[in-house]
Design an enzyme around this catalytic site. Structure first.
Site, PDB file in Angstrom:
ATOM      1  CB  ALA A   1      21.971 -27.245  -7.541  1.00  0.00           C
TER       2      ALA A   1
ATOM      3  NE  ARG B   1      19.261 -22.415  -6.500  1.00  0.00           N
ATOM      4  CZ  ARG B   1      19.757 -23.164  -7.486  1.00  0.00           C
ATOM      5  NH1 ARG B   1      19.444 -24.453  -7.529  1.00  0.00           N
ATOM      6  NH2 ARG B   1      20.546 -22.671  -8.403  1.00  0.00           N
TER       7      ARG B   1
ATOM      8  CB  CYS C   1      -1.058  -0.484   5.177  1.00  0.00           C
ATOM      9  SG  CYS C   1       0.605  -0.986   4.758  1.00  0.00           S
TER      10      CYS C   1
ATOM     11  CD  GLU D   1      -1.332  -2.370   2.050  1.00  0.00           C
ATOM     12  OE1 GLU D   1      -0.102  -2.608   1.973  1.00  0.00           O
ATOM     13  OE2 GLU D   1      -2.133  -3.049   2.723  1.00  0.00           O
TER      14      GLU D   1
ATOM     15  CB  ALA E   1      11.868 -36.696  -0.727  1.00  0.00           C
TER      16      ALA E   1
ATOM     17  N   GLY F   1      17.303 -36.784  -3.348  1.00  0.00           N
ATOM     18  CA  GLY F   1      16.479 -37.746  -4.069  1.00  0.00           C
ATOM     19  C   GLY F   1      15.471 -38.416  -3.162  1.00  0.00           C
TER      20      GLY F   1
ATOM     21  CB  THR G   1      23.367 -28.073   4.963  1.00  0.00           C
ATOM     22  OG1 THR G   1      23.231 -28.609   3.649  1.00  0.00           O
ATOM     23  CG2 THR G   1      24.529 -28.743   5.664  1.00  0.00           C
TER      24      THR G   1
HETATM   25 ZN    ZN Z   1       0.943  -2.926   5.776  1.00  0.00          ZN
END
Ligand code: ZN
Length: 298
Positions: A168, A177, A88, A56, A238, A234, A189
């Protein structure tokens, strides 16, 4: 009822807000359009980073004196708290906004948010306008509030050897990403998805020690400010998240280029994990990408 011009402006505000994906967390990605009395856009903006101007304020700065008498079209209820920036709703009131059109009410406001204050100040407010479409950008942030964990996406590559991490360095991984807050690697990590994108000291990312459960890791990352998480690794990395029902989206990448082939044995499943259904497909440079979601979430 929202006018045609207001609904059209809301769609533009939703699109603008998406420019904040991957940088605003833990704040929500929000967009704002100011419509002058003739229905022309006189200013627009989006929230880019915590600690910086809200959508805003950005739109009001762009409009300058043209904000007086304008209609503010905002994807999320204007905030009512004095944080790092002024509330806002007060900026909108001070600028002379006549009407506000809001897609989603902020669940954290508990009815005491900006909408109530705007109405008290005599601003005509309409809420729930294109609230469903606004989920396209705000959905993960809203789900985070409900679940106290980030939205988790697992991209993977299906090869003859098995289900592996999407490399990657690929353009496809870079694009993912750009839209995420952090990446949890197979070794536990944690890295900011795009280094420096959230600003200094906004996210508190801690590597997850061995033995941490998927649910504990997800909760810790949420507490550190992460709202959109990518799983690196992989199938092995997961699997605990899949087993715990914590994966919201999978992106299966199939190498594109063998019109006739016999896949090697050894895959845990042919394409999607059990319980996942296809929600979309796209051909990227080197792959076919298949998007999947748990069937229960569709
Ligand atoms: Zn705000």
């Amino acid at each position: 009822m929202a006018s045609f011009a207001e609904a059209a402006a809301m769609r533009r505000a939703i699109a603008l807000s998406a420019a904040g994906l991957g940088t605003t967390s833990p704040n929500p990605p929000v967009g704002c359009i100011l419509l002058g009395p003739s229905g022309r856009i006189v200013g627009e903006g989006y929230h880019e980073r915590k600690g910086e101007a809200h959508a805003e304020a950005q739109a009001l700065a762009a409009a300058g004196p043209l904000a007086a008498g304008a209609t503010a079209v905002v994807t999320l209820e204007p905030c009512n708290h004095q944080g790092r920036t002024p509330p806002c709703r007060q900026l909108l009131i001070d600028a002379g906004i006549r009407r506000a059109v809001v897609a989603v009410i902020d669940p954290t406001s508990r009815g005491e948010g900006g909408v109530a204050e705007l109405r008290r100040a005599g601003v005509d407010v309409e809420t729930g306008v294109l609230a469903g479409e606004a989920q396209a950008v705000l959905g993960d942030w809203l789900a985070g509030l409900r679940n106290r964990r980030p939205a988790i996406t697992w991209p993977y590559l299906i090869t003859g050897r098995g289900v592996e991490a999407l490399p990657a360095a690929t353009g496809e991984a870079q694009l993912l990403r750009l839209n995420a807050d952090a990446v949890l690697a197979a070794d536990g990590t944690v890295r900011e998805a795009v280094p420096g994108s959230h600003g200094k000291g906004i996210l508190a990312l801690e590597d997850q020690p061995p033995g941490t459960s998927a649910a504990e890791a997800a909760a810790a990352l949420y507490d550190g400010g992460v709202r959109r998480l990518l799983l690196g690794g992989g199938h092995g990395a997961a699997a605990p998240f899949l087993d715990a029902g914590l994966v919201d989206r999978v992106l299966a990448f199939l190498p594109n280029g063998n019109a006739s082939s016999r896949p090697a044995a050894g895959l845990p499943w042919p394409l999607l994990p059990p319980g996942f259904v296809i929600t979309g497909t796209v051909r990227t440079g080197s792959f076919v990408r298949v998007d999947g979601q748990p069937e229960a979430l569709r």
